[in-house]
Motif scaffolding. Structure first.
Motif, PDB file in Angstrom:
ATOM      1  N   ALA A   1       0.753  -1.154  -0.196  1.00 17.15           N
ATOM      2  CA  ALA A   1       0.061  -0.114  -0.001  1.00 17.15           C
ATOM      3  C   ALA A   1       0.897   1.199  -0.011  1.00 17.15           C
ATOM      4  N   ASP A   2       0.292   2.422  -0.201  1.00 15.69           N
ATOM      5  CA  ASP A   2       0.969   3.764  -0.325  1.00 15.69           C
ATOM      6  C   ASP A   2       0.917   3.909   1.450  1.00 15.69           C
ATOM      7  N   PRO A   3       2.294   4.646   1.619  1.00 18.36           N
ATOM      8  CA  PRO A   3       2.271   4.821   3.163  1.00 18.36           C
ATOM      9  C   PRO A   3       1.464   6.012   3.558  1.00 18.36           C
ATOM     10  N   ALA A   4       1.049   6.856   2.596  1.00 17.24           N
ATOM     11  CA  ALA A   4       0.233   8.023   2.882  1.00 17.24           C
ATOM     12  C   ALA A   4      -1.009   7.700   3.129  1.00 17.24           C
ATOM     13  N   ASP A   5      -1.330   6.284   2.841  1.00 17.60           N
ATOM     14  CA  ASP A   5      -2.915   5.800   3.114  1.00 17.60           C
ATOM     15  C   ASP A   5      -3.024   5.120   4.429  1.00 17.60           C
ATOM     16  N   ILE A   6      -1.884   4.877   5.211  1.00 19.30           N
ATOM     17  CA  ILE A   6      -1.955   4.147   6.176  1.00 19.30           C
ATOM     18  C   ILE A   6      -2.368   4.710   7.468  1.00 19.30           C
ATOM     19  N   ASP A   7      -2.904   4.149   8.352  1.00 19.52           N
ATOM     20  CA  ASP A   7      -3.279   4.640   9.755  1.00 19.52           C
ATOM     21  C   ASP A   7      -3.531   3.792  10.744  1.00 19.52           C
ATOM     22  N   VAL A   8      -2.927   3.944  11.888  1.00 18.58           N
ATOM     23  CA  VAL A   8      -2.670   3.040  12.744  1.00 18.58           C
ATOM     24  C   VAL A   8      -3.483   3.553  14.120  1.00 18.58           C
ATOM     25  N   GLN A   9      -4.398   2.594  14.542  1.00 17.46           N
ATOM     26  CA  GLN A   9      -5.167   2.994  15.710  1.00 17.46           C
ATOM     27  C   GLN A   9      -5.000   1.829  16.692  1.00 17.46           C
ATOM     28  N   TYR A  10      -4.719   2.524  18.079  1.00 17.81           N
ATOM     29  CA  TYR A  10      -4.444   1.629  19.133  1.00 17.81           C
ATOM     30  C   TYR A  10      -5.775   1.355  20.091  1.00 17.81           C
ATOM     31  N   HIS A  11      -5.759   0.111  20.658  1.00 17.19           N
ATOM     32  CA  HIS A  11      -7.020  -0.023  21.783  1.00 17.19           C
ATOM     33  C   HIS A  11      -6.498  -0.374  22.853  1.00 17.19           C
ATOM     34  N   GLY A  12      -7.283  -0.243  24.010  1.00 18.77           N
ATOM     35  CA  GLY A  12      -6.980  -0.363  25.420  1.00 18.77           C
ATOM     36  C   GLY A  12      -6.495  -1.635  25.671  1.00 18.77           C
ATOM     37  N   ASP A  13      -6.544  -2.741  25.024  1.00 19.02           N
ATOM     38  CA  ASP A  13      -6.027  -3.859  25.300  1.00 19.02           C
ATOM     39  C   ASP A  13      -4.639  -4.091  24.617  1.00 19.02           C
ATOM     40  N   GLY A  14      -3.870  -3.098  24.066  1.00 17.60           N
ATOM     41  CA  GLY A  14      -2.754  -2.998  23.596  1.00 17.60           C
ATOM     42  C   GLY A  14      -2.669  -3.408  22.096  1.00 17.60           C
ATOM     43  N   ALA A  15      -3.761  -4.049  21.559  1.00 16.72           N
ATOM     44  CA  ALA A  15      -3.828  -4.238  20.177  1.00 16.72           C
ATOM     45  C   ALA A  15      -3.970  -3.154  19.163  1.00 16.72           C
ATOM     46  N   CYS A  16      -3.349  -3.184  17.960  1.00 16.51           N
ATOM     47  CA  CYS A  16      -3.423  -2.200  17.111  1.00 16.51           C
ATOM     48  C   CYS A  16      -4.119  -2.510  15.671  1.00 16.51           C
ATOM     49  N   SER A  17      -4.801  -1.713  15.136  1.00 15.88           N
ATOM     50  CA  SER A  17      -5.578  -1.935  14.051  1.00 15.88           C
ATOM     51  C   SER A  17      -5.138  -0.915  12.800  1.00 15.88           C
ATOM     52  N   VAL A  18      -4.906  -1.280  11.707  1.00 17.24           N
ATOM     53  CA  VAL A  18      -4.458  -0.772  10.602  1.00 17.24           C
ATOM     54  C   VAL A  18      -5.452  -0.348   9.564  1.00 17.24           C
ATOM     55  N   PHE A  19      -5.637   0.612   9.208  1.00 12.74           N
ATOM     56  CA  PHE A  19      -6.446   1.294   8.116  1.00 12.74           C
ATOM     57  C   PHE A  19      -5.693   1.686   6.827  1.00 12.74           C
ATOM     58  N   CYS A  20      -6.106   1.235   5.472  1.00  6.73           N
ATOM     59  CA  CYS A  20      -5.790   1.737   4.449  1.00  6.73           C
ATOM     60  C   CYS A  20      -6.795   2.539   3.994  1.00  6.73           C
ATOM     61  N   GLY A  21      -6.853   3.774   4.071  1.00  9.23           N
ATOM     62  CA  GLY A  21      -8.074   4.697   3.704  1.00  9.23           C
ATOM     63  C   GLY A  21      -9.118   4.421   4.591  1.00  9.23           C
ATOM     64  N   PRO A  22     -10.224   4.133   4.270  1.00 11.74           N
ATOM     65  CA  PRO A  22     -11.503   3.956   5.058  1.00 11.74           C
ATOM     66  C   PRO A  22     -11.339   2.145   5.620  1.00 11.74           C
ATOM     67  N   ASP A  23     -10.728   1.454   4.699  1.00 11.84           N
ATOM     68  CA  ASP A  23     -10.942  -0.019   5.076  1.00 11.84           C
ATOM     69  C   ASP A  23      -9.664  -0.476   6.043  1.00 11.84           C
ATOM     70  N   ILE A  24     -10.155  -1.262   7.013  1.00 14.62           N
ATOM     71  CA  ILE A  24      -9.261  -1.880   7.822  1.00 14.62           C
ATOM     72  C   ILE A  24      -8.716  -3.000   7.049  1.00 14.62           C
ATOM     73  N   VAL A  25      -7.295  -3.109   7.335  1.00 13.58           N
ATOM     74  CA  VAL A  25      -6.287  -4.208   6.396  1.00 13.58           C
ATOM     75  C   VAL A  25      -5.768  -5.158   7.343  1.00 13.58           C
ATOM     76  N   GLY A  26      -5.686  -4.828   8.714  1.00 13.24           N
ATOM     77  CA  GLY A  26      -4.768  -5.777   9.454  1.00 13.24           C
ATOM     78  C   GLY A  26      -4.876  -5.361  10.933  1.00 13.24           C
ATOM     79  N   ARG A  27      -4.847  -6.369  11.813  1.00 15.18           N
ATOM     80  CA  ARG A  27      -4.881  -6.065  13.138  1.00 15.18           C
ATOM     81  C   ARG A  27      -3.753  -7.288  13.967  1.00 15.18           C
ATOM     82  N   TRP A  28      -3.311  -6.417  14.931  1.00 16.58           N
ATOM     83  CA  TRP A  28      -2.402  -7.235  15.547  1.00 16.58           C
ATOM     84  C   TRP A  28      -2.514  -6.884  17.188  1.00 16.58           C
ATOM     85  N   GLU A  29      -2.374  -8.208  17.744  1.00 13.82           N
ATOM     86  CA  GLU A  29      -2.528  -8.309  19.185  1.00 13.82           C
ATOM     87  C   GLU A  29      -1.728  -7.320  20.084  1.00 13.82           C
ATOM     88  N   SER A  30      -0.718  -6.870  19.532  1.00 14.57           N
ATOM     89  CA  SER A  30       0.359  -6.051  20.067  1.00 14.57           C
ATOM     90  C   SER A  30       1.463  -5.302  19.196  1.00 14.57           C
TER      91      SER A  30
END
Length: 271
Positions: free
Chosen positions: A150-179
């Motif tokens: 993907a284009d780095p400019a389209d990547i957005d990382v969001q963190y959650h209270g449980d330590g996990a992080c979700s990755v969005f490419c534009g409006p779409d979620i494309v990945g989720r990691w436990e930590s």
């Protein structure tokens, strides 16, 4: 012009919407809203019922819930098999991806003397060297972009209270990691495997599954180098609890791997 967006932001509940939206709870709320609308149509008028239903749907969309206490209601009155159906991932055809054979062909895992599976020594050494040299606390958009094509400019990382992080490419979620440590393990393993032509030929979903399997083979944490232990855990979602097999660092507590256990296997084990 700004009044409506500001008002919506004031009532919006991001912890219950977007990626965090609970589908069973949303379904229960829509059913209740529809029942209320039918009652209004019968005793008041159809236009009033339609207006009320539209407002209810808007509230569910913006806030996640219409009725307070929805998670408790959903957990109490919906059978677990129904709740589980909402959480199911799309099934893949049998034989679509043989994880062990694929990782073996890539030179990432080998069979150990005790007939178990472990990381191949050369791959293990290069992977650990990359993990040590990388940032273990903050997922970097350049690494994510390379992993996700993907284009780095389209990547957005969001963190959650449980330590996990979700990755969005534009409006779409494309990945989720436990930590972040799990993320670091994946992007560094991807960098090692990138030298193999057959790796990039694999679909992204398959690569993600293979990277998760490699994480399950780690015995030391990418973040603090503490010991990793595999065990069972119960993870609470919005309206149900799920039994999982999880790999956690005993030193920093980072979760490196998590997969839901098949309840049929658990039932058989408890017989």
């Amino acid at each position: 012009m700004l009044a409506l967006p500001l008002t919506l932001d004031a009532v919006r509940r991001p912890e219950y919407t977007g990626e965090n939206r609970c589908l069973p709870c949303t379904g229960v709320n829509i059913v209740l809203a529809a029942a209320g609308a039918l009652a209004l149509a019968a005793f008041v008028s159809t236009p009033v019922a339609l207006a009320a239903f539209a407002l209810a749907l808007a509230a569910i969309y913006v806030r996640g819930y219409l009725v307070p206490g929805t998670p408790a209601l959903t957990a109490r009155y919906l059978p677990d098999r129904v709740l589980r159906a909402f959480d199911k991932r799309p099934a893949r055809d049998a034989g679509d991806l043989d994880v062990l054979d694929t990782l073996s062909a890539l030179g990432a895992v080998v069979e150990t003397p005790d007939s178990d599976v472990g990381l191949a020594p050369d791959f293990d050494a290069e992977w650990r060297a990359r993990m040590v040299a990388s940032d273990t606390t903050t997922p970097r958009t350049a690494d994510l972009a390379a992993l996700l094509d993907a284009d780095p400019a389209d990547i957005d990382v969001q963190y959650h209270g449980d330590g996990a992080c979700s990755v969005f490419c534009g409006p779409d979620i494309v990945g989720r990691w436990e930590s972040p440590a799990a993320f670091n393990a994946d992007v560094t393993a991807d960098a090692v495997l990138d030298a193999r032509d057959e790796w990039r030929a694999l679909p992204l979903t398959h690569r993600g599954e293979l990277l998760a399997a490699l994480r399950a083979c780690l015995d030391t944490c990418p973040a603090c180098h503490g010991r990793v232990e595999l065990g069972a855990d119960t993870v609470a979602s919005c309206c149900r609890s799920v039994d999982v097999a999880a790999a956690d660092c005993t030193q920093c507590g980072a979760r490196l791997f998590e997969v839901e256990l098949d309840p049929r296997v658990l039932d058989a084990a408890n017989v």
